[in-house]
Scaffold this active site. Structure first.
Site, PDB file in Angstrom:
ATOM      1  N   SER A 108       0.855  -1.376  -0.011  1.00  0.00           N
ATOM      2  CA  SER A 108       0.052   0.034  -0.177  1.00  0.00           C
ATOM      3  C   SER A 108       0.787   1.237   0.017  1.00  0.00           C
ATOM      4  O   SER A 108       1.574   1.466  -0.969  1.00  0.00           O
ATOM      5  CB  SER A 108      -0.828  -0.145   1.087  1.00  0.00           C
ATOM      6  OG  SER A 108      -2.067   0.841   1.070  1.00  0.00           O
ATOM      7  N   ASP A 158     -10.044  -4.270  -5.030  1.00  0.00           N
ATOM      8  CA  ASP A 158      -9.426  -3.359  -4.432  1.00  0.00           C
ATOM      9  C   ASP A 158     -10.004  -1.814  -4.583  1.00  0.00           C
ATOM     10  O   ASP A 158      -9.730  -1.286  -5.782  1.00  0.00           O
ATOM     11  CB  ASP A 158      -7.785  -3.315  -4.585  1.00  0.00           C
ATOM     12  CG  ASP A 158      -6.979  -2.640  -3.755  1.00  0.00           C
ATOM     13  OD1 ASP A 158      -7.577  -1.447  -2.919  1.00  0.00           O
ATOM     14  OD2 ASP A 158      -5.880  -3.104  -3.576  1.00  0.00           O
ATOM     15  N   HIS A 189      -8.257  -4.712  -0.615  1.00  0.00           N
ATOM     16  CA  HIS A 189      -7.013  -3.897  -0.229  1.00  0.00           C
ATOM     17  C   HIS A 189      -5.907  -4.750   0.925  1.00  0.00           C
ATOM     18  O   HIS A 189      -5.004  -4.511   0.979  1.00  0.00           O
ATOM     19  CB  HIS A 189      -7.380  -2.568  -0.048  1.00  0.00           C
ATOM     20  CG  HIS A 189      -6.151  -1.480   0.125  1.00  0.00           C
ATOM     21  ND1 HIS A 189      -5.281  -1.393  -1.244  1.00  0.00           N
ATOM     22  CD2 HIS A 189      -5.327  -0.943   1.070  1.00  0.00           C
ATOM     23  CE1 HIS A 189      -4.647  -0.585  -0.992  1.00  0.00           C
ATOM     24  NE2 HIS A 189      -4.559  -0.229   0.277  1.00  0.00           N
TER      25      HIS A 189
END
Ligand code: MLT
Length: 209
Positions: A108, A158, A189
């Site tokens: 991320s 996501d 995610h």
């Protein structure tokens, strides 16, 4: 040893300093301890270097500022990217690892600064595992990433690093000459064990899908 500019963990490779070094870059709200288990799974024979992002967003560490979800503070991102490249060089001196054998694995926000390192500082990372990454920025000049291997782990659902973002990032990196492998998961995610195992296999030399 001082913190070398970043709070961090360094775990020496079981086989000594001649190994690869895996730079671990956590997601928003993570820290330098979060990804050590992932690092051991991804590269059991590597040194692990895991810094904590220096930005605090309401107490949550990050590697660069954002103005809103998915809207990045580009001047800060550029400055933080160069700062992180400097940290790798300083840590290589301090710990005696080979700066030409650094591989990054980020999740991320950490994947986004790893992608920024690829785009702004080609040559710093030999290979990169980007888990749920976005296009961090579009560089003014296209870097030469010929010979750089990149694994993109992505989720079809996501909502943050959307499939469209993944495709754009893959196209940007391929346009720069990188050898990109994309691995799709059905989920969102979160980091999944499946993608970690696929990344480990890819890092060990079997590119997979
Ligand atoms: C995050 O929550 O970390 C974002 O989705 C990615 C980023 O801001 O870099």
């Amino acid at each position: 040893m001082t913190d070398l500019g970043f709070l961090h963990q360094f775990v020496p490779a079981p086989s000594g300093a001649s190994a690869d070094t895996l730079l671990l870059l956590h997601g928003t709200g993570g820290d330098e301890n979060d990804l050590l288990p992932l690092g051991k799974l991804l590269a059991p024979n590597a040194n692990l270097l895991s810094p904590r992002g220096k930005i605090s967003e309401n107490g949550m560490p990050r590697f660069f500022r954002r103005l809103a979800e998915g809207v990045f503070d580009i001047p800060d991102l550029i400055a933080r990217t160069h700062e992180l490249a400097g940290f790798i060089a300083v840590a290589s001196n301090a710990y005696g690892f080979d700066p030409k054998r650094v591989v990054a694995a980020g999740f991320s926000n950490g994947a986004n600064i790893a992608a920024s390192l690829l785009l702004l500082r080609p040559g710093v990372l030999r290979a990169t595992v980007l888990l749920h990454a976005m296009v961090p920025l579009v560089p003014e000049t296209v870097p030469d990433l010929t010979g750089t291997r990149v694994f993109l782990g992505a989720g079809r659902q996501d909502p943050v690093a959307t499939p469209d973002e993944t495709e754009k990032l893959a196209a940007l990196l391929r346009g720069a000459g990188a050898d990109v492998t994309t691995q799709w998961q059905p989920g969102g995610h979160g980091l999944t064990r499946e993608e970690a195992l696929a990344a480990a296999e890819w890092l060990a030399g079997s590119p997979g899908s």
